[in-house]
Design an enzyme around this catalytic site. Sequence first.
Site, PDB file in Angstrom:
ATOM      1  N   GLU A  43      18.711  74.163  -3.560  1.00  0.00           N
ATOM      2  CA  GLU A  43      17.583  73.218  -3.584  1.00  0.00           C
ATOM      3  C   GLU A  43      17.459  72.528  -2.229  1.00  0.00           C
ATOM      4  O   GLU A  43      18.455  72.326  -1.526  1.00  0.00           O
ATOM      5  CB  GLU A  43      17.799  72.180  -4.686  1.00  0.00           C
ATOM      6  CG  GLU A  43      17.652  72.772  -6.077  1.00  0.00           C
ATOM      7  CD  GLU A  43      17.942  71.773  -7.192  1.00  0.00           C
ATOM      8  OE1 GLU A  43      17.765  72.148  -8.353  1.00  0.00           O
ATOM      9  OE2 GLU A  43      18.358  70.624  -6.899  1.00  0.00           O
ATOM     10  N   ARG A 100      -5.353  82.778   1.932  1.00  0.00           N
ATOM     11  CA  ARG A 100      -6.098  83.980   1.532  1.00  0.00           C
ATOM     12  C   ARG A 100      -6.321  84.042   0.024  1.00  0.00           C
ATOM     13  O   ARG A 100      -7.162  84.787  -0.448  1.00  0.00           O
ATOM     14  CB  ARG A 100      -5.388  85.244   2.042  1.00  0.00           C
ATOM     15  CG  ARG A 100      -5.593  85.430   3.536  1.00  0.00           C
ATOM     16  CD  ARG A 100      -4.845  86.623   4.072  1.00  0.00           C
ATOM     17  NE  ARG A 100      -3.405  86.378   4.085  1.00  0.00           N
ATOM     18  CZ  ARG A 100      -2.522  87.244   4.557  1.00  0.00           C
ATOM     19  NH1 ARG A 100      -2.920  88.399   5.050  1.00  0.00           N
ATOM     20  NH2 ARG A 100      -1.239  86.959   4.557  1.00  0.00           N
ATOM     21  N   ASP A 173     -13.778  92.347   9.882  1.00  0.00           N
ATOM     22  CA  ASP A 173     -14.338  92.394   8.522  1.00  0.00           C
ATOM     23  C   ASP A 173     -15.477  91.376   8.428  1.00  0.00           C
ATOM     24  O   ASP A 173     -15.711  90.597   9.354  1.00  0.00           O
ATOM     25  CB  ASP A 173     -13.262  92.146   7.441  1.00  0.00           C
ATOM     26  CG  ASP A 173     -12.543  90.828   7.624  1.00  0.00           C
ATOM     27  OD1 ASP A 173     -13.173  89.848   8.081  1.00  0.00           O
ATOM     28  OD2 ASP A 173     -11.340  90.761   7.310  1.00  0.00           O
ATOM     29  N   LYS A 196     -15.090  96.285   6.050  1.00  0.00           N
ATOM     30  CA  LYS A 196     -13.807  96.615   5.436  1.00  0.00           C
ATOM     31  C   LYS A 196     -13.920  96.413   3.942  1.00  0.00           C
ATOM     32  O   LYS A 196     -14.362  95.365   3.498  1.00  0.00           O
ATOM     33  CB  LYS A 196     -12.722  95.683   6.002  1.00  0.00           C
ATOM     34  CG  LYS A 196     -11.350  95.911   5.435  1.00  0.00           C
ATOM     35  CD  LYS A 196     -10.314  94.975   6.060  1.00  0.00           C
ATOM     36  CE  LYS A 196     -10.422  93.560   5.525  1.00  0.00           C
ATOM     37  NZ  LYS A 196      -9.293  92.712   5.936  1.00  0.00           N
ATOM     38  N   GLY A 228      -0.690  93.502  10.610  1.00  0.00           N
ATOM     39  CA  GLY A 228      -1.361  94.279  11.659  1.00  0.00           C
ATOM     40  C   GLY A 228      -2.253  95.376  11.088  1.00  0.00           C
ATOM     41  O   GLY A 228      -2.959  96.065  11.822  1.00  0.00           O
TER      42      GLY A 228
HETATM   43  C1  R5P Z   1      -8.385  89.025   5.994  1.00  0.00           C
HETATM   44  O1  R5P Z   1      -9.387  88.709   5.362  1.00  0.00           O
HETATM   45  C2  R5P Z   1      -7.843  88.175   7.105  1.00  0.00           C
HETATM   46  O2  R5P Z   1      -8.856  87.524   7.815  1.00  0.00           O
HETATM   47  C3  R5P Z   1      -7.010  89.011   8.045  1.00  0.00           C
HETATM   48  O3  R5P Z   1      -7.830  90.036   8.580  1.00  0.00           O
HETATM   49  C4  R5P Z   1      -5.855  89.662   7.327  1.00  0.00           C
HETATM   50  O4  R5P Z   1      -5.269  88.765   6.440  1.00  0.00           O
HETATM   51  C5  R5P Z   1      -4.828  90.117   8.326  1.00  0.00           C
HETATM   52  O5  R5P Z   1      -3.739  90.637   7.632  1.00  0.00           O
HETATM   53  P1  R5P Z   1      -3.057  91.988   8.083  1.00  0.00           P
HETATM   54  O6  R5P Z   1      -2.629  91.815   9.503  1.00  0.00           O
HETATM   55  O7  R5P Z   1      -1.885  92.137   7.124  1.00  0.00           O
HETATM   56  O8  R5P Z   1      -4.048  93.090   7.896  1.00  0.00           O
END
Ligand code: R5P
Length: 315
Positions: A43, A100, A173, A196, A228
Amino acid sequence: MRIRIPPFSLFAGTGNPDLAAAVARALDHPVSPCTVERFPDGEISVHLDEPVRGHPVFVLQSTSPPVTENLFQLLSLVDACRRAAAGRVTAVVPYFGYARSDKRHARREPIAASMVASLCQTVGLNHLVTLDLHAAQIEGFFHLPVDNLTAVPILCDELKHRLSPGTVVVSPDEGRVKMAGDFAQRLGADVAVVHKQRKSGTETKIIKVVGDVRDRPCLIIDDMISTGGTIERAIAALLKSGARPEIRVAATHGVLVEGTRSALSHPALGEIYVTDTVAPHHRDWPQLKVISVAPLLAAAIQRLAARESIGDLFQ
Ligand code: R5P
Protein backbone atom coordinates in the site's frame (compact mmCIF):
# COMPACT_ATOMS: atom_id res chain seq x y z
CA MET A 1 9.18 42.91 -13.66
CA ARG A 2 9.10 39.90 -11.38
CA ILE A 3 5.70 39.02 -9.93
CA ARG A 4 5.62 38.92 -6.12
CA ILE A 5 4.51 35.40 -5.25
CA PRO A 6 2.33 34.98 -2.20
CA PRO A 7 3.32 31.99 -0.06
CA PHE A 8 2.40 28.69 -1.65
CA SER A 9 3.61 25.12 -1.45
CA LEU A 10 4.66 22.93 -4.35
CA PHE A 11 4.60 19.19 -3.77
CA ALA A 12 5.46 16.50 -6.28
CA GLY A 13 4.78 12.78 -6.47
CA THR A 14 7.47 10.44 -7.72
CA GLY A 15 6.10 10.30 -11.31
CA ASN A 16 8.59 12.71 -12.88
CA PRO A 17 11.22 14.04 -10.45
CA ASP A 18 13.30 15.70 -13.20
CA LEU A 19 10.31 17.73 -14.38
CA ALA A 20 9.47 18.68 -10.78
CA ALA A 21 13.06 19.87 -10.28
CA ALA A 22 12.97 21.83 -13.57
CA VAL A 23 9.67 23.52 -12.61
CA ALA A 24 11.10 24.40 -9.19
CA ARG A 25 14.20 25.90 -10.85
CA ALA A 26 12.10 27.92 -13.27
CA LEU A 27 9.97 29.17 -10.37
CA ASP A 28 12.96 29.72 -8.12
CA HIS A 29 10.84 28.02 -5.49
CA PRO A 30 11.63 24.72 -3.78
CA VAL A 31 9.63 21.52 -4.01
CA SER A 32 8.26 21.02 -0.50
CA PRO A 33 9.41 17.85 1.20
CA CYS A 34 7.05 14.92 1.36
CA THR A 35 7.56 11.23 1.94
CA VAL A 36 6.08 8.75 -0.49
CA GLU A 37 6.70 5.16 0.56
CA ARG A 38 5.13 1.74 0.56
CA PHE A 39 3.88 -0.20 3.52
CA PRO A 40 5.22 -3.78 3.63
CA ASP A 41 2.01 -5.03 1.99
CA GLY A 42 2.51 -2.69 -1.00
CA GLU A 43 0.00 0.00 0.00
CA ILE A 44 1.13 3.56 -0.70
CA SER A 45 2.00 5.81 2.23
CA VAL A 46 2.20 9.58 1.81
CA HIS A 47 3.23 12.22 4.36
CA LEU A 48 3.58 16.00 3.85
CA ASP A 49 6.75 16.93 5.70
CA GLU A 50 5.86 20.58 6.23
CA PRO A 51 2.67 22.41 7.26
CA VAL A 52 0.27 23.65 4.59
CA ARG A 53 -2.44 25.21 6.76
CA GLY A 54 -4.05 28.03 4.85
CA HIS A 55 -1.50 27.87 2.00
CA PRO A 56 -2.40 27.51 -1.65
CA VAL A 57 -0.86 24.19 -2.68
CA PHE A 58 0.22 22.89 -6.08
CA VAL A 59 0.65 19.13 -6.48
CA LEU A 60 2.67 18.16 -9.55
CA GLN A 61 2.21 14.61 -10.77
CA SER A 62 1.80 13.06 -14.21
CA THR A 63 -0.41 10.00 -14.15
CA SER A 64 1.93 8.24 -16.56
CA PRO A 65 3.04 4.60 -16.22
CA PRO A 66 2.90 3.10 -13.66
CA VAL A 67 -0.49 4.81 -14.03
CA THR A 68 -2.35 3.39 -11.05
CA GLU A 69 0.60 4.02 -8.72
CA ASN A 70 1.01 7.63 -9.89
CA LEU A 71 -2.71 8.30 -9.82
CA PHE A 72 -3.02 6.96 -6.29
CA GLN A 73 -0.07 9.11 -5.19
CA LEU A 74 -1.78 12.16 -6.68
CA LEU A 75 -5.06 11.42 -4.92
CA SER A 76 -3.24 10.73 -1.64
CA LEU A 77 -1.27 13.99 -1.83
CA VAL A 78 -4.42 16.02 -2.53
CA ASP A 79 -6.29 14.24 0.26
CA ALA A 80 -3.41 14.87 2.67
CA CYS A 81 -3.40 18.58 1.73
CA ARG A 82 -7.12 18.93 2.29
CA ARG A 83 -7.02 17.11 5.65
CA ALA A 84 -4.09 19.33 6.69
CA ALA A 85 -6.30 22.40 6.08
CA ALA A 86 -4.46 23.64 2.99
CA GLY A 87 -5.95 26.57 1.12
CA ARG A 88 -6.75 26.06 -2.53
CA VAL A 89 -5.34 22.76 -3.88
CA THR A 90 -4.32 22.75 -7.56
CA ALA A 91 -3.20 19.55 -9.26
CA VAL A 92 -0.71 20.09 -12.07
CA VAL A 93 -1.02 16.92 -14.13
CA PRO A 94 1.13 17.38 -17.26
CA TYR A 95 0.09 13.95 -18.61
CA PHE A 96 -3.45 12.88 -17.71
CA GLY A 97 -3.62 9.07 -17.80
CA TYR A 98 -6.82 7.24 -18.77
CA ALA A 99 -7.71 10.18 -21.04
CA ARG A 100 -8.29 7.80 -23.94
CA SER A 101 -11.16 6.25 -22.00
CA ASP A 102 -13.28 9.36 -22.57
CA LYS A 103 -16.33 7.51 -23.89
CA ARG A 104 -17.66 3.98 -24.06
CA HIS A 105 -16.43 2.16 -27.16
CA ALA A 106 -18.80 -0.73 -26.39
CA ARG A 107 -21.59 -1.45 -23.97
CA ARG A 108 -20.65 -2.66 -20.47
CA GLU A 109 -17.41 -0.59 -20.43
CA PRO A 110 -16.43 2.12 -17.90
CA ILE A 111 -15.44 5.68 -18.77
CA ALA A 112 -12.19 5.77 -16.83
CA ALA A 113 -11.44 9.48 -17.47
CA SER A 114 -14.74 10.31 -15.79
CA MET A 115 -13.85 8.03 -12.87
CA VAL A 116 -10.52 9.85 -12.43
CA ALA A 117 -12.33 13.21 -12.45
CA SER A 118 -14.78 11.98 -9.80
CA LEU A 119 -11.94 10.67 -7.62
CA CYS A 120 -10.04 13.99 -7.88
CA GLN A 121 -13.13 15.86 -6.75
CA THR A 122 -13.92 13.41 -3.96
CA VAL A 123 -10.51 13.99 -2.37
CA GLY A 124 -11.04 17.76 -2.46
CA LEU A 125 -9.21 19.04 -5.52
CA ASN A 126 -10.05 22.68 -6.32
CA HIS A 127 -8.36 23.22 -9.70
CA LEU A 128 -6.68 21.14 -12.41
CA VAL A 129 -3.91 22.29 -14.74
CA THR A 130 -3.06 19.85 -17.49
CA LEU A 131 -1.60 19.79 -20.99
CA ASP A 132 -2.98 18.67 -24.35
CA LEU A 133 -5.73 16.45 -22.98
CA HIS A 134 -6.48 13.61 -25.37
CA ALA A 135 -10.02 14.98 -25.69
CA ALA A 136 -10.80 18.56 -24.65
CA GLN A 137 -14.28 17.55 -23.52
CA ILE A 138 -12.76 15.60 -20.59
CA GLU A 139 -12.85 19.03 -18.96
CA GLY A 140 -16.61 18.47 -18.73
CA PHE A 141 -16.13 15.51 -16.36
CA PHE A 142 -14.86 18.01 -13.76
CA HIS A 143 -17.03 20.42 -11.80
CA LEU A 144 -14.05 22.62 -11.03
CA PRO A 145 -11.79 24.89 -13.10
CA VAL A 146 -9.63 23.03 -15.62
CA ASP A 147 -6.83 24.76 -17.52
CA ASN A 148 -5.87 22.57 -20.45
CA LEU A 149 -2.62 24.15 -21.62
CA THR A 150 -0.91 23.18 -24.86
CA ALA A 151 2.66 22.32 -25.81
CA VAL A 152 2.03 23.09 -29.50
CA PRO A 153 3.72 26.56 -29.40
CA ILE A 154 6.77 25.09 -27.61
CA LEU A 155 7.07 22.25 -30.12
CA CYS A 156 6.61 24.65 -33.06
CA ASP A 157 9.34 26.96 -31.75
CA GLU A 158 11.69 23.98 -31.82
CA LEU A 159 10.51 22.74 -35.21
CA LYS A 160 10.22 25.93 -37.21
CA HIS A 161 13.87 26.08 -38.31
CA ARG A 162 14.28 22.32 -38.66
CA LEU A 163 11.61 21.39 -41.20
CA SER A 164 12.31 21.18 -44.93
CA PRO A 165 10.39 23.56 -47.22
CA GLY A 166 7.02 22.15 -48.29
CA THR A 167 6.56 19.98 -45.20
CA VAL A 168 2.97 18.82 -44.72
CA VAL A 169 1.60 18.53 -41.18
CA VAL A 170 -0.16 15.18 -40.88
CA SER A 171 -2.84 14.20 -38.41
CA PRO A 172 -2.57 10.43 -37.89
CA ASP A 173 -6.31 10.17 -37.28
CA GLU A 174 -9.49 12.24 -37.28
CA GLY A 175 -9.12 13.04 -33.57
CA ARG A 176 -5.99 15.12 -34.12
CA VAL A 177 -7.19 17.30 -37.03
CA LYS A 178 -7.59 20.39 -34.86
CA MET A 179 -4.14 19.93 -33.34
CA ALA A 180 -2.67 19.46 -36.85
CA GLY A 181 -4.36 22.72 -37.86
CA ASP A 182 -2.75 24.50 -34.90
CA PHE A 183 0.70 23.18 -35.87
CA ALA A 184 0.13 24.03 -39.53
CA GLN A 185 -0.96 27.58 -38.76
CA ARG A 186 2.12 28.21 -36.66
CA LEU A 187 4.45 26.58 -39.17
CA GLY A 188 2.80 27.99 -42.30
CA ALA A 189 2.26 24.46 -43.62
CA ASP A 190 -0.49 22.43 -45.31
CA VAL A 191 -2.44 19.69 -43.51
CA ALA A 192 -3.19 16.09 -44.45
CA VAL A 193 -5.15 13.51 -42.48
CA VAL A 194 -4.74 9.76 -42.19
CA HIS A 195 -8.07 8.06 -41.74
CA LYS A 196 -7.73 5.42 -39.05
CA GLN A 197 -10.31 2.87 -38.16
CA ARG A 198 -9.69 1.22 -34.78
CA LYS A 199 -10.24 -2.54 -34.77
CA SER A 200 -9.69 -2.96 -31.00
CA GLY A 201 -7.99 -1.12 -28.10
CA THR A 202 -4.53 -2.11 -29.37
CA GLU A 203 -5.01 -2.82 -33.08
CA THR A 204 -5.66 -0.14 -35.72
CA LYS A 205 -6.28 -0.18 -39.44
CA ILE A 206 -5.37 2.63 -41.82
CA ILE A 207 -7.80 3.48 -44.59
CA LYS A 208 -6.38 6.40 -46.62
CA VAL A 209 -4.58 9.75 -46.64
CA VAL A 210 -6.67 12.85 -47.32
CA GLY A 211 -4.55 15.75 -48.62
CA ASP A 212 -1.63 16.19 -50.99
CA VAL A 213 1.52 14.52 -49.69
CA ARG A 214 3.03 13.38 -52.99
CA ASP A 215 6.82 14.01 -52.95
CA ARG A 216 6.46 16.18 -49.84
CA PRO A 217 8.27 15.78 -46.49
CA CYS A 218 5.82 15.16 -43.63
CA LEU A 219 5.53 16.04 -39.96
CA ILE A 220 3.18 13.63 -38.18
CA ILE A 221 1.74 15.17 -35.02
CA ASP A 222 -0.12 13.52 -32.16
CA ASP A 223 -1.10 14.13 -28.57
CA MET A 224 0.81 11.05 -27.43
CA ILE A 225 2.99 8.22 -28.59
CA SER A 226 2.30 5.12 -26.54
CA THR A 227 3.30 1.97 -28.47
CA GLY A 228 4.19 3.85 -31.66
CA GLY A 229 1.61 1.79 -33.57
CA THR A 230 -0.37 4.81 -34.75
CA ILE A 231 2.76 6.56 -36.07
CA GLU A 232 4.10 3.37 -37.65
CA ARG A 233 0.86 2.89 -39.57
CA ALA A 234 0.72 6.57 -40.54
CA ILE A 235 4.24 6.32 -42.00
CA ALA A 236 3.19 3.30 -44.07
CA ALA A 237 0.08 5.12 -45.32
CA LEU A 238 2.05 8.29 -46.21
CA LEU A 239 4.73 6.41 -48.13
CA LYS A 240 2.05 4.43 -49.96
CA SER A 241 0.51 7.76 -50.94
CA GLY A 242 3.82 8.92 -52.41
CA ALA A 243 5.18 11.07 -49.55
CA ARG A 244 8.91 11.74 -49.61
CA PRO A 245 10.75 9.34 -47.27
CA GLU A 246 11.55 12.29 -45.01
CA ILE A 247 9.20 12.09 -42.05
CA ARG A 248 9.38 13.66 -38.61
CA VAL A 249 7.10 13.27 -35.63
CA ALA A 250 6.02 15.68 -32.89
CA ALA A 251 3.83 14.67 -29.95
CA THR A 252 3.21 16.22 -26.57
CA HIS A 253 3.30 13.07 -24.45
CA GLY A 254 6.09 10.57 -25.04
CA VAL A 255 4.67 7.61 -23.11
CA LEU A 256 6.89 5.32 -25.22
CA VAL A 257 6.19 1.92 -23.70
CA GLU A 258 8.56 -0.99 -24.24
CA GLY A 259 8.85 -1.87 -27.91
CA THR A 260 8.10 1.66 -29.18
CA ARG A 261 11.63 2.25 -30.36
CA SER A 262 11.57 -0.80 -32.58
CA ALA A 263 8.09 0.15 -33.86
CA LEU A 264 9.55 3.55 -34.84
CA SER A 265 12.73 2.27 -36.48
CA HIS A 266 11.56 2.96 -40.05
CA PRO A 267 14.38 4.34 -42.28
CA ALA A 268 12.11 7.17 -43.52
CA LEU A 269 11.65 8.47 -39.98
CA GLY A 270 13.97 11.22 -38.75
CA GLU A 271 13.64 13.09 -35.47
CA ILE A 272 10.85 12.40 -32.99
CA TYR A 273 10.02 15.42 -30.83
CA VAL A 274 8.20 14.93 -27.52
CA THR A 275 8.02 16.91 -24.30
CA ASP A 276 8.96 15.86 -20.78
CA THR A 277 5.37 15.54 -19.46
CA VAL A 278 6.27 11.87 -19.09
CA ALA A 279 9.66 11.10 -17.55
CA PRO A 280 11.95 10.24 -20.48
CA HIS A 281 13.54 6.83 -20.00
CA HIS A 282 15.11 6.41 -23.46
CA ARG A 283 18.29 8.36 -22.89
CA ASP A 284 20.25 6.53 -25.62
CA TRP A 285 17.82 7.16 -28.51
CA PRO A 286 19.50 9.82 -30.69
CA GLN A 287 16.39 10.45 -32.83
CA LEU A 288 14.33 11.30 -29.75
CA LYS A 289 14.38 15.01 -28.89
CA VAL A 290 12.80 15.94 -25.56
CA ILE A 291 11.64 19.55 -25.13
CA SER A 292 10.82 20.72 -21.63
CA VAL A 293 7.43 22.11 -20.65
CA ALA A 294 8.83 23.19 -17.27
CA PRO A 295 8.89 26.93 -18.16
CA LEU A 296 5.23 26.76 -19.25
CA LEU A 297 4.11 24.92 -16.10
CA ALA A 298 6.17 27.27 -13.91
CA ALA A 299 4.57 30.29 -15.58
CA ALA A 300 1.10 28.83 -14.96
CA ILE A 301 1.87 28.11 -11.30
CA GLN A 302 3.37 31.56 -10.83
CA ARG A 303 0.33 33.29 -12.34
CA LEU A 304 -2.20 31.15 -10.47
CA ALA A 305 -0.37 31.67 -7.18
CA ALA A 306 -0.50 35.41 -7.84
CA ARG A 307 -4.20 35.08 -8.83
CA GLU A 308 -3.41 36.42 -12.29
CA SER A 309 -4.77 35.43 -15.68
CA ILE A 310 -3.03 32.62 -17.58
CA GLY A 311 -4.89 33.37 -20.82
CA ASP A 312 -1.78 34.34 -22.79
CA LEU A 313 -0.15 30.98 -21.96
CA PHE A 314 -2.59 29.32 -24.36
CA GLN A 315 -1.40 31.43 -27.32
C1 R5P B 1 -5.31 7.99 -30.40
O1 R5P B 1 -6.46 8.38 -30.58
C2 R5P B 1 -4.26 8.87 -29.79
O2 R5P B 1 -4.41 10.21 -30.17
C3 R5P B 1 -2.88 8.38 -30.18
O3 R5P B 1 -2.78 8.40 -31.60
C4 R5P B 1 -2.65 6.96 -29.72
O4 R5P B 1 -3.15 6.79 -28.43
C5 R5P B 1 -1.18 6.66 -29.73
O5 R5P B 1 -0.99 5.37 -29.22
P1 R5P B 1 -0.01 4.36 -29.92
O6 R5P B 1 1.33 5.01 -29.98
O7 R5P B 1 -0.04 3.14 -29.01
O8 R5P B 1 -0.56 4.03 -31.27
